[in-house]
Structure formats: C-alpha cells, structure tokens
Design an enzyme around this catalytic site. Structure first.
Site, PDB file in Angstrom:
ATOM      1  N   SER A 248     116.678 -16.610  -2.819  1.00  0.00           N
ATOM      2  CA  SER A 248     115.353 -17.237  -2.921  1.00  0.00           C
ATOM      3  C   SER A 248     115.130 -17.597  -4.386  1.00  0.00           C
ATOM      4  CB  SER A 248     114.259 -16.285  -2.422  1.00  0.00           C
ATOM      5  OG  SER A 248     114.394 -16.026  -1.053  1.00  0.00           O
TER       6      SER A 248
ATOM      7  N   LYS B  48     111.667 -22.464   1.213  1.00  0.00           N
ATOM      8  CA  LYS B  48     111.747 -21.010   1.418  1.00  0.00           C
ATOM      9  C   LYS B  48     110.566 -20.314   0.732  1.00  0.00           C
ATOM     10  CE  LYS B  48     112.890 -16.828   2.262  1.00  0.00           C
ATOM     11  NZ  LYS B  48     114.084 -16.129   1.794  1.00  0.00           N
TER      12      LYS B  48
ATOM     13  N   LYS C 124     107.577 -12.223  -5.665  1.00  0.00           N
ATOM     14  CA  LYS C 124     108.321 -13.210  -6.455  1.00  0.00           C
ATOM     15  C   LYS C 124     108.302 -14.572  -5.785  1.00  0.00           C
ATOM     16  CE  LYS C 124     112.377 -14.213  -5.756  1.00  0.00           C
ATOM     17  NZ  LYS C 124     113.803 -14.251  -5.393  1.00  0.00           N
TER      18      LYS C 124
END
Length: 295
Positions: A101, A175, A244
C-alpha cells in the site's frame, strides 16, 4: 515487437501476514519462488511451503523473472528496490510488481527511475485480508501498461482477481481510497452498534437486521461477525497500517483539491485511537477504543 515474456520464477520480498501466504500459494502452484524477509521465521515458513528463502533481497531477485514487493510503505519499497546490490542483481528488463500500500505520487516517480534503468514497475495493491491471501481470493488493483500487466497475469491470477485501474500509480491511489472508505465504514458502524447495545439490543441481532438493510457494509458483513463479536480481533491488518493508508488517501484528495471533510475527521479519530491503543493493535480493535469512550 518485443518477445513475449514467460514468467517461471518470482522473487517475493516481504513475507509477513499478507506476503507470506501469497508467496506460499505461488510456490505451490508452479512457480519457483525466491523469498526474502527480515524475519528468519517468515523465511522458514516459505521454505516449508516449497519456496527458496534467501538471506538478502539481492540474492532473491538474482534468478527471478519478476519481483513482487509486499512491504509496509513507499519508503521501505524505495530502500529495497533502489539498493545498489539489488539493482545490480535484477535481470535485464525486470518487471517489479509493488503489491504494497504505497503512495501513488512516489510510485509514479519510482516507475520513472526504474524505467531509466531499463526496468518496469507495476503497482498491484490488494484487498481481502489474510483470508483472501490464503485462499487466493484477493482483489488486485493494478496500475501500469496493459501489455506488461498481461505478462504478469499468470502470476497474479494465482493470488486473486485483477482489475487494471489505470496508469502506474492508479492502483495505489484506489487502494488508499478504498481503505479510507473501509475505515470510515467500520468507525460509524461500530459507533452505531455500540449505541444500539447501550440501548439494550444484542449486537448479533443488529447485524442480522442491518445486513439485510441499507446500512450494511464490509464492516457489518465481515469484520464485526468474524473478528469483533468473537473477541479475537485477529484480522491480520494492523491499525497503524490502516491509519497510514487513510493519510495517503486524505493527502491525495487534498492535492487534487477535492473536498474531503469526512475523510479528514475519520482519519483524525483513527489517529487518536492509534495513539491510545497498544502498539501493534489490529485495526478491528478500534472497537475497544470506542468502548473505552462509552460513559
């Protein structure tokens, strides 16, 4: 016209909660897998699954037709793949697939850097959690050139279902946006379920009703019944990684001038939970944090 590439060997860098079962699936399905992870235990699990574990990333990539990265962040991806020894060990014209990611802007820059060295970067982050990694039912969001993606599809199809989202970086963008939506769903669903519980309604009863109604989501259909109600909180996805990804999505929206007020508020609440929950908490443990706030 360039000769078609046939991939028989894969280097897999990052053998954690997701990368481990993904690499093991490939090792059991016709590919020679050369793996690396900082953890000796993770390397041993790959060896037990039929792969070949290496002591360094450069050794893992040296004999591979393609390289898959499943790492915590863009910073780690760049540190690994741009290491001088790794760059020297890569096969000419290597295809590197970043399934982490990562930050889409940094992915675009990294693709340009690798292109200048004669290599190809695709981004192909995944959704589906540890269960999806183990069963080969991941959703794979791919970014990059269509022809290069076609070459690596025989690898990716062993891991899940691939959709080309757009040019390089597009997969990582989606994503992050997906996880912002997922985290916001989980937060509001959990607040609502805890309110109903305080009123005297059993959470399982609420879930049965909501999952046949307009309030349903992946949180009510999967996370609550499978990880929260049983009290296991073991989805395999760390809360810090969720925060994050949310930050990446919020920053992306801000850079594009898109209104993102709810996303910013949700991210702020998740960051507060991260600061107050134990290090290494599973992301489903945000429910524990919400319970602590209940008067």
């Amino acid at each position: 016209m360039s000769e078609k590439r046939y991939i028989t060997s894969v280097a897999f860098i990052g053998l954690g909660n997701m990368g481990g079962p993904m690499a093991s699936r490939l090792a059991g399905r016709g590919f020679k897998v050369h793996g690396f992870d900082l953890s000796p235990e993770a390397r041993q699990r790959l060896s037990d699954a039929g792969g070949e574990a290496h002591e360094t990333p450069s050794a893992a990539v040296a004999s591979a037709d393609a390289v898959i990265l499943m790492l915590p962040s863009s910073a780690v991806v760049e540190k690994v793949i741009l290491d001088d020894e790794v760059l020297a060990a890569l096969q000419p014209g290597a295809v590197i697939i970043d399934m982490s990611s990562s930050e889409p802007g940094r992915t675009v820059k990294l693709a340009a850097t690798l292109h200048d060295r004669g290599h190809i970067l695709l981004d192909a982050p995944v959704s589906g959690g540890v269960r999806g990694a183990e069963s080969g039912n991941l959703t794979i969001m791919a970014g990059g050139d269509q022809a290069h993606l076609q070459e690596v599809l025989p690898v990716l199809e062993k891991l899940g279902y691939t959709t080309r989202i757009g040019p390089v970086g597009a997969g990582h963008a989606l994503k992050a946006l997906n996880n912002l939506m997922s985290a916001t769903h989980l937060l509001i669903s959990s607040e609502a379920i805890l309110a109903g519980e305080k009123f005297g309604i059993e959470p399982a009863v609420m879930l049965d009703a909501v999952n046949g109604s307009s309030g349903r989501s992946g949180s009510t259909e999967n996370k609550w019944p499978n990880f929260i109600l049983p009290g296991t909180f073991n989805s395999g996805f760390n809360l810090s990684l969720m925060v994050k990804d949310m930050g990446i999505a919020v920053s992306l929206a801000e850079s594009l001038g898109v209104s993102n007020q709810l996303g910013e508020c949700a991210t702020a609440l998740w960051r507060q939970a991260q600061n107050e929950l134990p290090e290494g908490a599973d992301h489903t443990e945000i429910v524990k944090w919400l319970r602590q706030k209940t008067r």
